[in-house]
Design an enzyme around this catalytic site. Structure first.
Site, PDB file in Angstrom:
ATOM      1  N   HIS A 122      36.215 -18.310 -13.065  1.00 24.99           N
ATOM      2  CA  HIS A 122      36.511 -17.942 -11.796  1.00 24.99           C
ATOM      3  C   HIS A 122      35.923 -19.022 -11.276  1.00 24.99           C
ATOM      4  O   HIS A 122      34.981 -19.834 -12.130  1.00 24.99           O
ATOM      5  CB  HIS A 122      36.032 -17.109 -11.772  1.00 24.99           C
ATOM      6  CG  HIS A 122      36.110 -16.792  -9.614  1.00 24.99           C
ATOM      7  ND1 HIS A 122      35.672 -17.220  -8.619  1.00 24.99           N
ATOM      8  CD2 HIS A 122      37.001 -15.597  -9.107  1.00 24.99           C
ATOM      9  CE1 HIS A 122      36.312 -16.978  -7.462  1.00 24.99           C
ATOM     10  NE2 HIS A 122      36.772 -15.679  -7.368  1.00 24.99           N
ATOM     11  N   ASP A 199      29.572 -13.555 -16.502  1.00 22.38           N
ATOM     12  CA  ASP A 199      29.614 -13.038 -15.065  1.00 22.38           C
ATOM     13  C   ASP A 199      30.562 -11.697 -15.804  1.00 22.38           C
ATOM     14  O   ASP A 199      31.448 -11.316 -15.894  1.00 22.38           O
ATOM     15  CB  ASP A 199      30.840 -13.749 -14.729  1.00 22.38           C
ATOM     16  CG  ASP A 199      31.113 -13.703 -13.404  1.00 22.38           C
ATOM     17  OD1 ASP A 199      31.902 -12.598 -13.294  1.00 22.38           O
ATOM     18  OD2 ASP A 199      32.482 -14.932 -13.071  1.00 22.38           O
ATOM     19  N   GLN A 202      34.620  -8.587 -13.192  1.00 20.54           N
ATOM     20  CA  GLN A 202      35.449  -7.983 -13.629  1.00 20.54           C
ATOM     21  C   GLN A 202      34.983  -6.946 -14.564  1.00 20.54           C
ATOM     22  O   GLN A 202      36.431  -6.016 -15.302  1.00 20.54           O
ATOM     23  CB  GLN A 202      36.667  -8.622 -14.049  1.00 20.54           C
ATOM     24  CG  GLN A 202      37.105  -9.523 -12.545  1.00 20.54           C
ATOM     25  CD  GLN A 202      38.030  -9.270 -11.796  1.00 20.54           C
ATOM     26  OE1 GLN A 202      38.506  -7.482 -12.466  1.00 20.54           O
ATOM     27  NE2 GLN A 202      37.927  -9.795 -11.099  1.00 20.54           N
ATOM     28  N   LYS A 225      33.454  -4.524  -5.891  1.00 23.48           N
ATOM     29  CA  LYS A 225      35.190  -4.334  -7.244  1.00 23.48           C
ATOM     30  C   LYS A 225      34.319  -2.965  -7.445  1.00 23.48           C
ATOM     31  O   LYS A 225      34.848  -2.680  -8.021  1.00 23.48           O
ATOM     32  CB  LYS A 225      34.871  -5.618  -8.186  1.00 23.48           C
ATOM     33  CG  LYS A 225      35.275  -7.312  -7.452  1.00 23.48           C
ATOM     34  CD  LYS A 225      35.826  -8.579  -8.122  1.00 23.48           C
ATOM     35  CE  LYS A 225      35.553  -9.445  -7.904  1.00 23.48           C
ATOM     36  NZ  LYS A 225      36.591  -9.542  -7.421  1.00 23.48           N
ATOM     37  N   CYS A 363      41.743 -17.755  -7.739  1.00 24.80           N
ATOM     38  CA  CYS A 363      40.279 -18.868  -7.958  1.00 24.80           C
ATOM     39  C   CYS A 363      40.058 -19.538  -9.841  1.00 24.80           C
ATOM     40  O   CYS A 363      39.325 -19.758  -9.780  1.00 24.80           O
ATOM     41  CB  CYS A 363      39.053 -17.821  -7.528  1.00 24.80           C
ATOM     42  SG  CYS A 363      39.071 -17.789  -5.840  1.00 24.80           S
TER      43      CYS A 363
HETATM   44  N1  PMP Z   1      33.924 -13.967 -10.585  1.00 28.58           N
HETATM   45  C1  PMP Z   1      35.537 -13.009 -11.178  1.00 28.58           C
HETATM   46  C2  PMP Z   1      35.670 -12.806 -12.973  1.00 28.58           C
HETATM   47  C3  PMP Z   1      35.726 -12.444 -10.125  1.00 28.58           C
HETATM   48  O1  PMP Z   1      37.236 -12.206 -10.228  1.00 28.58           O
HETATM   49  C4  PMP Z   1      35.291 -12.876  -8.969  1.00 28.58           C
HETATM   50  C5  PMP Z   1      35.871 -12.546  -7.539  1.00 28.58           C
HETATM   51  N2  PMP Z   1      36.953 -12.371  -7.764  1.00 28.58           N
HETATM   52  C6  PMP Z   1      34.037 -13.449  -8.465  1.00 28.58           C
HETATM   53  C7  PMP Z   1      33.250 -14.026  -9.866  1.00 28.58           C
HETATM   54  C8  PMP Z   1      33.674 -14.008  -7.261  1.00 28.58           C
HETATM   55  O2  PMP Z   1      32.916 -12.938  -7.008  1.00 28.58           O
HETATM   56  P1  PMP Z   1      32.183 -12.154  -5.650  1.00 28.58           P
HETATM   57  O3  PMP Z   1      33.509 -13.670  -5.097  1.00 28.58           O
HETATM   58  O4  PMP Z   1      32.071 -10.825  -5.019  1.00 28.58           O
HETATM   59  O5  PMP Z   1      31.102 -13.952  -5.293  1.00 28.58           O
END
Ligand code: PMP
Length: 404
Positions: A122, A199, A202, A225, A363
């Protein structure tokens, strides 16, 4: 054990309508819906507990402090951290990664060092390292993927060297659903003395994670999430690392002693929690994680696997529908393209039928570029989704196909 029908009763939004149709919410990888227990925890906090935490003499503040700190214990258990002070509350995964890049990164990454990330990251786990690498004159290496959307482990092993200072990879990909073999990847990075940030944004929505078993140096996730509110997340860092790291933000709460020409910093975890924290949402995060535990991690896994299997089978049967990402280990996330239709058009037409999916680059712009596509449609499931909702999606896709 609660049935899925009973679980759904806990989520008020699942009983609403969108565009005159019953909502079919399949955008859980973007954010999950909230059970009434979490919504009540938020409003109860403001109705009965609201006050600023730590260092106060009055009872309300003591109770709020206790409730806030209780979540730290809940998170410690959820990710099996060794020490409670290894749990730092932040706004979310993005802030957690920025904290590590700013604090650990700027003190530990030097010219000529290498940072390894993956093609599945991401932007939150890409841009902070790209910027850091540029500033420090370090090099950013990208682990490629194979045709199934799995990380190329052979290439990863070739990329690792004594120059590697950090490996930053996701546990589970938000765009393709791939679950990465992070335990083995962490072990391999450690052989070269590199630190590893995982990270977990997910991964945590699908159940607990054992950071001690994984031996992760840093691990982070977002509350929103995992059935909790937005604006709250967790950074786990090994105590010995976090103790050596400089603060990220300066101000109240994170200090021990201040004079005009000196300052000493507070102990962990407060060193990294400057200012009045997000008290209500932190308390509600504890409620959300307790809710997942009550539902039962096995129930969550069984239902989500059933949804993934059923949806994969049904969607594969749609002519001209192409699933992007077929990893052997997958979270309940299906990225797909419908013929030559633009994902956005598919998303808009499904929305008219009450079906919420995500469309776009998720993203992950460099990943989409390497796949030679602009983006995908993505259906992502949570334990409260049903096989009947998969049928509604499939029916909606068949109708969409005829309209495009
Ligand atoms: N890493 C991953 C794998 C994600 O799916 C996301 C959110 N889509 C993020 C980072 C960023 O998370 P946040 O917007 O809650 O900071």
């Amino acid at each position: 054990m609660k049935s899925i029908a009973d679980i759904r009763k806990d989520f008020p939004i699942l009983h609403t309508q969108v565009n005159g149709k019953a909502l079919v919410y399949l955008d859980n990888a973007a954010t999950s819906q909230k059970p009434i227990q979490v919504i009540d925890a938020l409003s109860n906090y403001y109705k009965t507990l609201n006050s600023n935490i730590h260092r106060s003499a009055h009872s309300l503040a003591a109770q709020a402090t206790e409730a806030y700190e209780a979540t730290r214990d809940i998170v410690q258990t959820f990710i099996n951290a060794k020490y409670r002070e290894e749990i730092n509350f932040v706004r979310g995964t993005t802030e957690a990664i920025n904290l590590v890049a700013y604090s650990w990164g700027r003190t530990n990454i030097q010219e000529g060092d290498e940072i390894i990330i993956s093609a599945l990251e991401h932007h939150s786990n890409l841009v902070p390292w790209q910027i850091l690498a540029k500033e420090q004159k370090a090099k950013l290496l990208i682990i490629p993927i194979n045709e199934k959307g799995e990380l190329d482990q052979h290439m990863y092993q070739k990329q690792l060297s004594s120059k590697t200072k950090l490996v930053a990879v996701n546990h589970t990909s938000n765009s393709l659903g791939t679950i990465n073999p992070i335990k083995e990847m962490i072990q391999q990075a450690h052989l070269f003395g590199a630190k590893v940030l995982i990270d977990g944004a997910q991964a945590c929505p699908h159940g607990p994670v054992d950071v001690q078993d994984l031996d992760a140096d840093f691990f982070c996730f977002s509350g929103h999430k995992t059935y909790a509110p937005t604006g709250i997340g967790v950074l786990y860092g090994k105590r010995e690392l976090m103790e050596q790291m400089p603060p990220f933000h300066y101000g109240g709460e994170m200090i021990k002693e201040v004079d005009y020409d000196m300052v000493t910093f507070n102990d962990l975890p407060y060193k990294f929690e400057a200012g009045t924290p997000n008290i209500a949402d932190t308390i509600a995060l504890g409620t959300a994680l307790n809710y997942m535990k009550e539902i039962g991690y096995e129930t969550i896994k069984t239902q989500e696997n059933a949804l993934l299997q059923y949806a994969t089978e049904k969607m594969s049967g749609i002519d001209e529908l192409r699933i992007i990402g077929n990893a052997a280990q997958k979270a309940p996330v299906i990225s797909f393209l419908l013929g030559t239709a633009h994902p956005y058009d598919v998303g808009v037409l499904l929305d008219k039928m009450g079906i919420a999916i995500r469309t776009g680059h998720h993203c992950c712009q460099p990943l989409m570029k390497s796949l030679g596509i602009q983006g995908t449609c993505r259906a992502s499931f949570a334990f409260y989704n049903t096989l009947e909702e998969v049928d509604v999606l499939v029916e909606g896709l068949l109708r969409t196909k005829k309209m495009l």
